[in-house]
Design an enzyme around this catalytic site. Structure first.
Site, PDB file in Angstrom:
ATOM      1  N   GLU A   5       0.811  -1.220   0.000  1.00 38.30           N
ATOM      2  CA  GLU A   5       0.000   0.000   0.000  1.00 38.30           C
ATOM      3  C   GLU A   5       0.843   1.269   0.000  1.00 38.30           C
ATOM      4  OE1 GLU A   5      -4.166  -1.257   2.074  1.00 38.30           O
ATOM      5  OE2 GLU A   5      -2.520  -0.791   3.429  1.00 38.30           O
TER       6      GLU A   5
ATOM      7  N   LYS B 131     -15.452  -0.032   1.288  1.00 39.96           N
ATOM      8  CA  LYS B 131     -14.738  -0.526   0.103  1.00 39.96           C
ATOM      9  C   LYS B 131     -15.775  -1.101  -0.858  1.00 39.96           C
ATOM     10  CE  LYS B 131     -10.546  -2.133   2.558  1.00 39.96           C
ATOM     11  NZ  LYS B 131     -10.075  -3.270   3.387  1.00 39.96           N
TER      12      LYS B 131
END
Ligand code: PGA
Ligand code: ZN
Length: 427
Positions: free
Chosen positions: A204, A336
Protein backbone atom coordinates in the site's frame (compact mmCIF):
# COMPACT_ATOMS: atom_id res chain seq x y z
CA UNK A 1 -29.81 6.80 -21.10
CA UNK A 2 -30.24 3.27 -22.37
CA UNK A 3 -27.32 0.89 -22.15
CA UNK A 4 -26.28 -0.15 -25.63
CA UNK A 5 -23.17 -2.20 -25.06
CA UNK A 6 -21.23 -3.83 -22.22
CA UNK A 7 -17.68 -5.00 -22.79
CA UNK A 8 -15.46 -6.70 -20.23
CA UNK A 9 -11.84 -7.77 -20.14
CA UNK A 10 -9.21 -9.05 -17.77
CA UNK A 11 -6.71 -6.36 -16.80
CA UNK A 12 -4.16 -6.19 -13.95
CA UNK A 13 -3.94 -4.36 -10.64
CA UNK A 14 -0.83 -2.85 -9.00
CA UNK A 15 0.31 -6.33 -7.91
CA UNK A 16 -0.31 -7.52 -11.48
CA UNK A 17 -3.09 -9.66 -10.13
CA UNK A 18 -5.79 -10.13 -12.78
CA UNK A 19 -8.96 -8.12 -12.27
CA UNK A 20 -12.10 -7.06 -14.11
CA UNK A 21 -12.45 -3.99 -16.32
CA UNK A 22 -15.81 -3.08 -17.80
CA UNK A 23 -16.88 -0.58 -20.48
CA UNK A 24 -20.48 0.52 -20.71
CA UNK A 25 -21.70 2.49 -23.74
CA UNK A 26 -25.11 4.15 -23.89
CA UNK A 27 -27.31 4.67 -26.95
CA UNK A 28 -26.18 8.30 -27.02
CA UNK A 29 -22.53 7.24 -27.25
CA UNK A 30 -21.81 8.21 -23.62
CA UNK A 31 -19.14 5.93 -22.22
CA UNK A 32 -18.08 4.66 -18.80
CA UNK A 33 -15.11 2.52 -17.81
CA UNK A 34 -14.24 1.06 -14.40
CA UNK A 35 -11.74 -1.36 -12.91
CA UNK A 36 -12.47 -3.41 -9.79
CA UNK A 37 -9.83 -3.27 -7.02
CA UNK A 38 -8.80 -6.29 -4.97
CA UNK A 39 -7.71 -6.91 -1.37
CA UNK A 40 -5.12 -9.18 0.22
CA UNK A 41 -6.21 -8.77 3.82
CA UNK A 42 -9.79 -9.62 2.99
CA UNK A 43 -12.58 -9.91 5.52
CA UNK A 44 -14.36 -13.19 5.93
CA UNK A 45 -17.73 -11.56 5.34
CA UNK A 46 -16.89 -9.87 2.04
CA UNK A 47 -18.90 -10.59 -1.09
CA UNK A 48 -17.20 -13.17 -3.30
CA UNK A 49 -14.41 -12.15 -5.63
CA UNK A 50 -14.76 -14.75 -8.36
CA UNK A 51 -11.43 -16.22 -9.48
CA UNK A 52 -10.84 -19.20 -11.73
CA UNK A 53 -8.59 -21.12 -9.34
CA UNK A 54 -6.46 -22.79 -12.01
CA UNK A 55 -3.02 -22.89 -10.36
CA UNK A 56 -1.24 -23.04 -13.70
CA UNK A 57 -2.58 -19.62 -14.73
CA UNK A 58 -1.65 -16.51 -12.72
CA UNK A 59 -1.49 -18.77 -9.68
CA UNK A 60 -5.21 -19.37 -9.79
CA UNK A 61 -6.11 -15.70 -9.94
CA UNK A 62 -7.46 -15.24 -13.46
CA UNK A 63 -11.00 -13.82 -13.72
CA UNK A 64 -12.06 -15.27 -17.08
CA UNK A 65 -15.22 -16.78 -15.62
CA UNK A 66 -16.25 -13.39 -14.21
CA UNK A 67 -15.64 -11.85 -17.67
CA UNK A 68 -17.70 -14.60 -19.25
CA UNK A 69 -20.49 -14.01 -16.74
CA UNK A 70 -20.55 -10.35 -17.73
CA UNK A 71 -20.56 -11.07 -21.45
CA UNK A 72 -23.01 -13.93 -21.45
CA UNK A 73 -25.40 -13.18 -18.59
CA UNK A 74 -25.10 -9.67 -17.26
CA UNK A 75 -24.78 -7.82 -20.57
CA UNK A 76 -27.93 -9.33 -22.13
CA UNK A 77 -29.84 -8.52 -18.93
CA UNK A 78 -28.82 -4.86 -18.73
CA UNK A 79 -28.81 -3.86 -22.39
CA UNK A 80 -31.68 -1.45 -22.92
CA UNK A 81 -31.76 -0.56 -19.21
CA UNK A 82 -31.69 3.10 -18.19
CA UNK A 83 -28.21 3.72 -16.71
CA UNK A 84 -29.40 6.80 -14.84
CA UNK A 85 -31.45 4.53 -12.57
CA UNK A 86 -28.44 3.24 -10.62
CA UNK A 87 -30.43 1.79 -7.71
CA UNK A 88 -32.73 -0.16 -10.02
CA UNK A 89 -29.84 -1.32 -12.15
CA UNK A 90 -27.99 -2.58 -9.07
CA UNK A 91 -31.12 -4.30 -7.83
CA UNK A 92 -31.38 -6.05 -11.17
CA UNK A 93 -27.73 -7.19 -10.85
CA UNK A 94 -28.32 -8.48 -7.31
CA UNK A 95 -31.40 -10.42 -8.39
CA UNK A 96 -29.71 -11.78 -11.47
CA UNK A 97 -26.96 -13.19 -9.26
CA UNK A 98 -29.52 -14.41 -6.76
CA UNK A 99 -27.17 -15.38 -3.91
CA UNK A 100 -26.58 -13.56 -0.62
CA UNK A 101 -22.83 -13.20 -1.21
CA UNK A 102 -22.78 -12.74 -4.99
CA UNK A 103 -21.16 -16.13 -5.30
CA UNK A 104 -22.83 -17.14 -8.56
CA UNK A 105 -21.75 -14.35 -10.92
CA UNK A 106 -19.07 -12.85 -8.65
CA UNK A 107 -19.05 -9.49 -6.86
CA UNK A 108 -16.18 -8.40 -9.13
CA UNK A 109 -18.36 -9.04 -12.21
CA UNK A 110 -21.37 -7.19 -10.76
CA UNK A 111 -19.34 -4.26 -9.43
CA UNK A 112 -17.50 -3.69 -12.70
CA UNK A 113 -20.81 -3.28 -14.50
CA UNK A 114 -22.34 -1.21 -11.69
CA UNK A 115 -19.44 1.27 -11.66
CA UNK A 116 -19.03 1.50 -15.43
CA UNK A 117 -22.76 2.20 -15.82
CA UNK A 118 -22.48 4.97 -13.21
CA UNK A 119 -19.62 6.58 -15.14
CA UNK A 120 -21.56 6.35 -18.41
CA UNK A 121 -24.63 7.95 -16.84
CA UNK A 122 -22.47 10.71 -15.35
CA UNK A 123 -20.90 11.40 -18.74
CA UNK A 124 -24.32 11.52 -20.37
CA UNK A 125 -25.46 14.01 -17.72
CA UNK A 126 -22.31 16.03 -18.30
CA UNK A 127 -21.18 15.89 -14.68
CA UNK A 128 -18.38 14.19 -12.76
CA UNK A 129 -19.18 10.94 -10.99
CA UNK A 130 -19.28 12.44 -7.48
CA UNK A 131 -21.89 14.96 -8.62
CA UNK A 132 -23.93 12.31 -10.45
CA UNK A 133 -24.01 10.12 -7.33
CA UNK A 134 -24.11 12.82 -4.65
CA UNK A 135 -25.92 15.79 -6.19
CA UNK A 136 -25.20 19.44 -5.45
CA UNK A 137 -24.48 18.74 -1.78
CA UNK A 138 -21.45 16.62 -2.65
CA UNK A 139 -18.57 18.99 -1.97
CA UNK A 140 -16.43 17.73 0.92
CA UNK A 141 -12.91 16.87 -0.14
CA UNK A 142 -11.56 13.89 1.77
CA UNK A 143 -8.56 14.09 4.07
CA UNK A 144 -6.42 11.07 3.18
CA UNK A 145 -4.61 8.97 5.72
CA UNK A 146 -0.97 9.29 4.68
CA UNK A 147 0.53 5.88 5.27
CA UNK A 148 4.07 5.80 6.67
CA UNK A 149 4.49 2.14 7.58
CA UNK A 150 2.84 -0.80 5.93
CA UNK A 151 2.81 -4.16 7.70
CA UNK A 152 0.83 -7.33 8.24
CA UNK A 153 0.11 -9.29 5.06
CA UNK A 154 1.21 -6.32 2.94
CA UNK A 155 4.83 -6.79 4.05
CA UNK A 156 5.02 -10.57 4.54
CA UNK A 157 4.07 -9.96 8.19
CA UNK A 158 7.35 -8.14 8.96
CA UNK A 159 5.36 -6.51 11.76
CA UNK A 160 1.93 -7.57 13.04
CA UNK A 161 0.09 -4.25 12.71
CA UNK A 162 -1.00 -3.66 9.11
CA UNK A 163 -0.51 0.06 8.77
CA UNK A 164 0.42 3.30 10.47
CA UNK A 165 -0.59 6.59 8.90
CA UNK A 166 -0.75 10.27 9.79
CA UNK A 167 -3.32 13.03 9.52
CA UNK A 168 -1.99 16.60 9.39
CA UNK A 169 -4.71 18.28 11.43
CA UNK A 170 -3.95 21.94 10.80
CA UNK A 171 -3.67 21.90 7.03
CA UNK A 172 -6.09 24.41 5.56
CA UNK A 173 -6.54 22.64 2.24
CA UNK A 174 -5.61 19.48 0.37
CA UNK A 175 -2.39 20.82 -1.17
CA UNK A 176 -1.06 21.99 2.16
CA UNK A 177 -2.15 18.70 3.71
CA UNK A 178 -0.26 16.64 1.14
CA UNK A 179 2.80 18.87 1.43
CA UNK A 180 2.97 18.27 5.18
CA UNK A 181 2.35 14.56 4.65
CA UNK A 182 5.12 14.46 2.06
CA UNK A 183 7.58 16.21 4.38
CA UNK A 184 6.94 13.72 7.17
CA UNK A 185 7.00 10.77 4.76
CA UNK A 186 10.39 11.86 3.40
CA UNK A 187 11.71 12.54 6.90
CA UNK A 188 10.71 9.01 7.87
CA UNK A 189 12.70 7.77 4.89
CA UNK A 190 15.75 9.83 5.97
CA UNK A 191 15.56 8.31 9.43
CA UNK A 192 15.22 4.75 8.13
CA UNK A 193 18.29 5.34 5.96
CA UNK A 194 20.27 6.60 8.93
CA UNK A 195 19.22 3.57 10.94
CA UNK A 196 20.45 1.32 8.16
CA UNK A 197 16.94 0.01 7.61
CA UNK A 198 15.32 -0.67 4.24
CA UNK A 199 13.39 2.14 2.58
CA UNK A 200 11.34 0.00 0.22
CA UNK A 201 7.57 -0.04 0.44
CA UNK A 202 4.81 -2.52 1.11
CA UNK A 203 1.79 -3.18 -1.07
CA UNK A 204 0.00 0.00 0.00
CA UNK A 205 2.98 2.29 -0.45
CA UNK A 206 4.04 2.78 3.18
CA UNK A 207 7.61 1.87 4.17
CA UNK A 208 8.44 -1.79 4.77
CA UNK A 209 9.33 -1.98 8.47
CA UNK A 210 12.06 -4.22 9.84
CA UNK A 211 11.43 -3.65 13.54
CA UNK A 212 11.94 -5.54 16.80
CA UNK A 213 8.52 -4.73 18.19
CA UNK A 214 5.32 -3.15 16.88
CA UNK A 215 5.49 -0.03 19.02
CA UNK A 216 8.77 0.89 17.33
CA UNK A 217 6.63 2.19 14.44
CA UNK A 218 4.90 4.64 16.78
CA UNK A 219 8.20 5.76 18.29
CA UNK A 220 9.69 6.40 14.87
CA UNK A 221 6.63 8.29 13.67
CA UNK A 222 6.83 10.58 16.71
CA UNK A 223 10.48 11.30 15.92
CA UNK A 224 9.76 11.90 12.25
CA UNK A 225 6.93 14.31 13.04
CA UNK A 226 9.16 16.35 15.35
CA UNK A 227 12.18 16.27 13.08
CA UNK A 228 10.06 17.50 10.19
CA UNK A 229 9.16 20.48 12.36
CA UNK A 230 5.66 19.58 13.49
CA UNK A 231 4.02 19.02 16.84
CA UNK A 232 2.47 15.62 17.47
CA UNK A 233 -1.13 15.90 18.65
CA UNK A 234 -1.50 19.66 18.08
CA UNK A 235 -0.59 19.37 14.41
CA UNK A 236 -0.31 15.71 13.50
CA UNK A 237 -2.42 12.74 14.59
CA UNK A 238 -1.73 9.07 13.95
CA UNK A 239 -4.06 6.41 12.56
CA UNK A 240 -3.49 2.66 12.65
CA UNK A 241 -5.01 -0.29 10.86
CA UNK A 242 -4.41 -3.20 13.20
CA UNK A 243 -6.18 -5.75 10.96
CA UNK A 244 -6.51 -7.84 14.10
CA UNK A 245 -8.37 -10.66 12.34
CA UNK A 246 -5.05 -11.58 10.76
CA UNK A 247 -3.48 -12.49 14.11
CA UNK A 248 -6.49 -13.70 16.05
CA UNK A 249 -6.76 -17.44 16.68
CA UNK A 250 -8.25 -19.60 19.41
CA UNK A 251 -9.67 -16.57 21.19
CA UNK A 252 -6.28 -14.84 21.51
CA UNK A 253 -4.41 -12.02 19.82
CA UNK A 254 -0.99 -13.25 18.79
CA UNK A 255 1.68 -10.58 18.31
CA UNK A 256 4.31 -12.73 16.64
CA UNK A 257 6.98 -10.05 16.65
CA UNK A 258 6.91 -9.85 20.44
CA UNK A 259 5.81 -13.41 21.07
CA UNK A 260 2.80 -12.10 23.02
CA UNK A 261 -0.46 -14.01 23.17
CA UNK A 262 -3.15 -11.80 24.64
CA UNK A 263 -6.78 -12.14 25.62
CA UNK A 264 -9.19 -9.53 24.19
CA UNK A 265 -9.03 -7.79 27.54
CA UNK A 266 -5.24 -7.65 27.61
CA UNK A 267 -5.04 -6.61 23.98
CA UNK A 268 -7.60 -3.82 24.50
CA UNK A 269 -5.52 -2.68 27.45
CA UNK A 270 -2.42 -2.54 25.28
CA UNK A 271 -4.21 -0.52 22.60
CA UNK A 272 -5.51 1.82 25.28
CA UNK A 273 -2.00 2.32 26.63
CA UNK A 274 -0.88 3.31 23.10
CA UNK A 275 -3.75 5.78 22.83
CA UNK A 276 -2.67 7.24 26.18
CA UNK A 277 0.92 7.53 25.11
CA UNK A 278 0.67 8.55 21.44
CA UNK A 279 -1.62 10.94 19.52
CA UNK A 280 -3.68 8.16 17.95
CA UNK A 281 -6.96 9.50 16.57
CA UNK A 282 -8.10 6.36 14.78
CA UNK A 283 -7.75 2.59 15.11
CA UNK A 284 -9.12 0.32 12.40
CA UNK A 285 -9.93 -3.34 13.08
CA UNK A 286 -8.49 -3.14 16.57
CA UNK A 287 -10.35 -6.37 17.24
CA UNK A 288 -11.04 -9.42 15.08
CA UNK A 289 -14.01 -9.66 12.71
CA UNK A 290 -15.77 -12.29 14.79
CA UNK A 291 -14.91 -10.96 18.22
CA UNK A 292 -17.99 -8.79 18.84
CA UNK A 293 -17.34 -8.87 22.57
CA UNK A 294 -13.79 -7.66 22.12
CA UNK A 295 -15.12 -4.85 19.94
CA UNK A 296 -17.68 -3.84 22.55
CA UNK A 297 -14.98 -3.84 25.19
CA UNK A 298 -12.58 -1.72 23.13
CA UNK A 299 -15.33 0.72 22.15
CA UNK A 300 -16.43 1.15 25.76
CA UNK A 301 -12.84 1.81 26.81
CA UNK A 302 -11.62 4.27 24.18
CA UNK A 303 -14.52 4.95 21.79
CA UNK A 304 -15.02 8.44 23.22
CA UNK A 305 -11.52 9.62 22.34
CA UNK A 306 -10.57 7.54 19.34
CA UNK A 307 -12.22 6.76 16.03
CA UNK A 308 -12.69 2.97 15.92
CA UNK A 309 -13.14 1.81 12.35
CA UNK A 310 -14.73 -1.49 11.37
CA UNK A 311 -13.25 -2.84 8.13
CA UNK A 312 -13.18 -6.65 8.24
CA UNK A 313 -15.81 -6.29 10.95
CA UNK A 314 -18.36 -4.54 8.73
CA UNK A 315 -17.24 -5.32 5.13
CA UNK A 316 -19.33 -2.40 3.82
CA UNK A 317 -22.39 -4.47 4.65
CA UNK A 318 -25.45 -2.59 5.93
CA UNK A 319 -26.58 -5.48 8.11
CA UNK A 320 -23.20 -5.86 9.78
CA UNK A 321 -22.91 -2.11 10.34
CA UNK A 322 -26.39 -2.13 11.90
CA UNK A 323 -25.34 -4.99 14.15
CA UNK A 324 -22.33 -2.92 15.24
CA UNK A 325 -24.52 0.08 15.95
CA UNK A 326 -26.90 -2.06 18.02
CA UNK A 327 -24.06 -3.51 20.04
CA UNK A 328 -22.05 -0.31 20.44
CA UNK A 329 -19.14 -1.86 18.56
CA UNK A 330 -16.82 0.58 16.72
CA UNK A 331 -17.86 4.14 15.89
CA UNK A 332 -16.80 4.36 12.25
CA UNK A 333 -16.86 2.17 9.15
CA UNK A 334 -14.40 1.50 6.38
CA UNK A 335 -16.06 1.60 2.97
CA UNK A 336 -14.74 -0.53 0.10
CA UNK A 337 -16.83 -0.96 -3.04
CA UNK A 338 -15.74 -4.51 -3.77
CA UNK A 339 -16.50 -5.76 -0.26
CA UNK A 340 -20.18 -5.51 -1.13
CA UNK A 341 -20.28 -5.47 -4.94
CA UNK A 342 -22.53 -2.64 -6.18
CA UNK A 343 -22.42 1.15 -6.10
CA UNK A 344 -25.87 1.41 -4.52
CA UNK A 345 -25.07 -0.92 -1.64
CA UNK A 346 -21.83 1.00 -1.05
CA UNK A 347 -23.75 4.27 -0.82
CA UNK A 348 -26.28 2.61 1.50
CA UNK A 349 -23.49 1.47 3.83
CA UNK A 350 -22.22 5.05 4.03
CA UNK A 351 -25.71 6.37 4.73
CA UNK A 352 -26.42 3.86 7.51
CA UNK A 353 -23.09 4.78 9.11
CA UNK A 354 -23.68 8.51 8.87
CA UNK A 355 -27.19 8.24 10.27
CA UNK A 356 -25.76 6.58 13.37
CA UNK A 357 -22.93 9.09 13.61
CA UNK A 358 -20.41 6.44 12.59
CA UNK A 359 -17.83 8.22 10.42
CA UNK A 360 -17.31 6.53 7.04
CA UNK A 361 -13.76 6.21 5.69
CA UNK A 362 -13.68 5.36 2.00
CA UNK A 363 -10.77 3.13 1.10
CA UNK A 364 -8.70 1.92 -1.82
CA UNK A 365 -7.53 -1.70 -1.67
CA UNK A 366 -4.03 -3.09 -1.47
CA UNK A 367 -4.49 -4.28 -5.06
CA UNK A 368 -5.62 -1.03 -6.63
CA UNK A 369 -5.39 0.55 -10.06
CA UNK A 370 -5.81 3.73 -12.10
CA UNK A 371 -9.52 3.62 -11.21
CA UNK A 372 -10.50 6.50 -8.91
CA UNK A 373 -14.06 5.55 -8.04
CA UNK A 374 -13.31 5.44 -4.31
CA UNK A 375 -12.39 9.14 -4.39
CA UNK A 376 -15.70 9.99 -6.05
CA UNK A 377 -17.62 7.93 -3.49
CA UNK A 378 -15.89 9.89 -0.71
CA UNK A 379 -16.84 13.24 -2.24
CA UNK A 380 -20.33 12.11 -3.27
CA UNK A 381 -21.13 11.17 0.33
CA UNK A 382 -19.19 13.96 2.07
CA UNK A 383 -17.40 11.23 4.01
CA UNK A 384 -14.44 13.44 4.76
CA UNK A 385 -11.85 10.66 4.94
CA UNK A 386 -10.09 8.56 2.35
CA UNK A 387 -7.55 5.78 2.76
CA UNK A 388 -5.41 5.64 -0.40
CA UNK A 389 -2.10 4.41 1.12
CA UNK A 390 1.43 5.81 1.26
CA UNK A 391 3.16 8.37 -0.93
CA UNK A 392 4.61 6.03 -3.54
CA UNK A 393 3.15 4.20 -6.55
CA UNK A 394 0.72 5.53 -9.08
CA UNK A 395 -2.19 3.43 -7.78
CA UNK A 396 -1.93 5.51 -4.54
CA UNK A 397 -0.92 8.93 -5.88
CA UNK A 398 -3.64 8.91 -8.55
CA UNK A 399 -6.16 9.10 -5.70
CA UNK A 400 -4.49 12.24 -4.33
CA UNK A 401 -4.39 13.68 -7.86
CA UNK A 402 -8.10 13.08 -8.32
CA UNK A 403 -8.78 14.98 -5.10
CA UNK A 404 -6.75 17.86 -6.54
CA UNK A 405 -8.85 17.86 -9.74
CA UNK A 406 -12.12 17.72 -7.84
CA UNK A 407 -10.92 20.49 -5.54
CA UNK A 408 -10.21 22.71 -8.52
CA UNK A 409 -13.59 21.91 -10.04
CA UNK A 410 -15.43 22.76 -6.83
CA UNK A 411 -13.39 25.90 -6.27
CA UNK A 412 -14.59 27.90 -3.28
CA UNK A 413 -17.58 25.58 -2.88
CA UNK A 414 -15.22 22.84 -1.68
CA UNK A 415 -15.38 21.98 2.00
CA UNK A 416 -12.20 20.94 3.75
CA UNK A 417 -13.21 18.62 6.60
CA UNK A 418 -10.51 18.73 9.24
CA UNK A 419 -10.06 19.27 12.10
CA UNK A 420 -13.85 19.60 12.73
CA UNK A 421 -14.40 16.04 11.59
CA UNK A 422 -12.70 14.70 14.70
CA UNK A 423 -14.03 17.28 17.17
CA UNK A 424 -15.88 14.70 19.23
CA UNK A 425 -12.66 12.78 19.92
CA UNK A 426 -10.61 15.85 20.75
CA UNK A 427 -12.57 17.40 23.61
P1 PGA B 1 -6.70 -5.02 1.73
O1 PGA B 1 -6.16 -4.13 2.90
O2 PGA B 1 -7.11 -4.16 0.61
O3 PGA B 1 -5.54 -5.91 1.43
O4 PGA B 1 -7.86 -5.80 2.30
C1 PGA B 1 -6.66 -2.87 3.22
C2 PGA B 1 -7.21 -2.79 4.62
O5 PGA B 1 -7.22 -3.77 5.37
O6 PGA B 1 -7.69 -1.74 5.00
ZN1 ZN C 1 -8.30 -2.65 7.08
Amino acid sequence: MKIKQVKARQVYDCRCTPTVEVDVTLDSGAFGRAIVASGASTGKFEALELRDGDPSRFRGKTVYQAIKNIEQEIAPAVIGFDASRQADLDQLLIELDGTPNKTRLGANALLGVSMAAAYAAAQEAGVPLYRHLGGAEARTLPASWVQLFNGGVHTERSIDIQDFSIIPMNARNHDEYLEIGYEIFQTTKDMLRELGKPVGSGDEGGFWPIFDYNEEALELIMQAIRRAGFKPREEIMITMDVAASSFFADGKYHLELEDKHLSAQEWAQMLESWVDKYPIISIEDGMAEEDWQGWELLTARIGDRCQLVGDDLFTTNVERIQEGIRRGAANASLIKLNQIGTVTETLAAVKVSQNANYLPVVSARSGDTEDNTCVHIAVATNSGQLKPGGLTRTCRINKYNEVVRIGQELGDKAIWPIPDLFARFLK
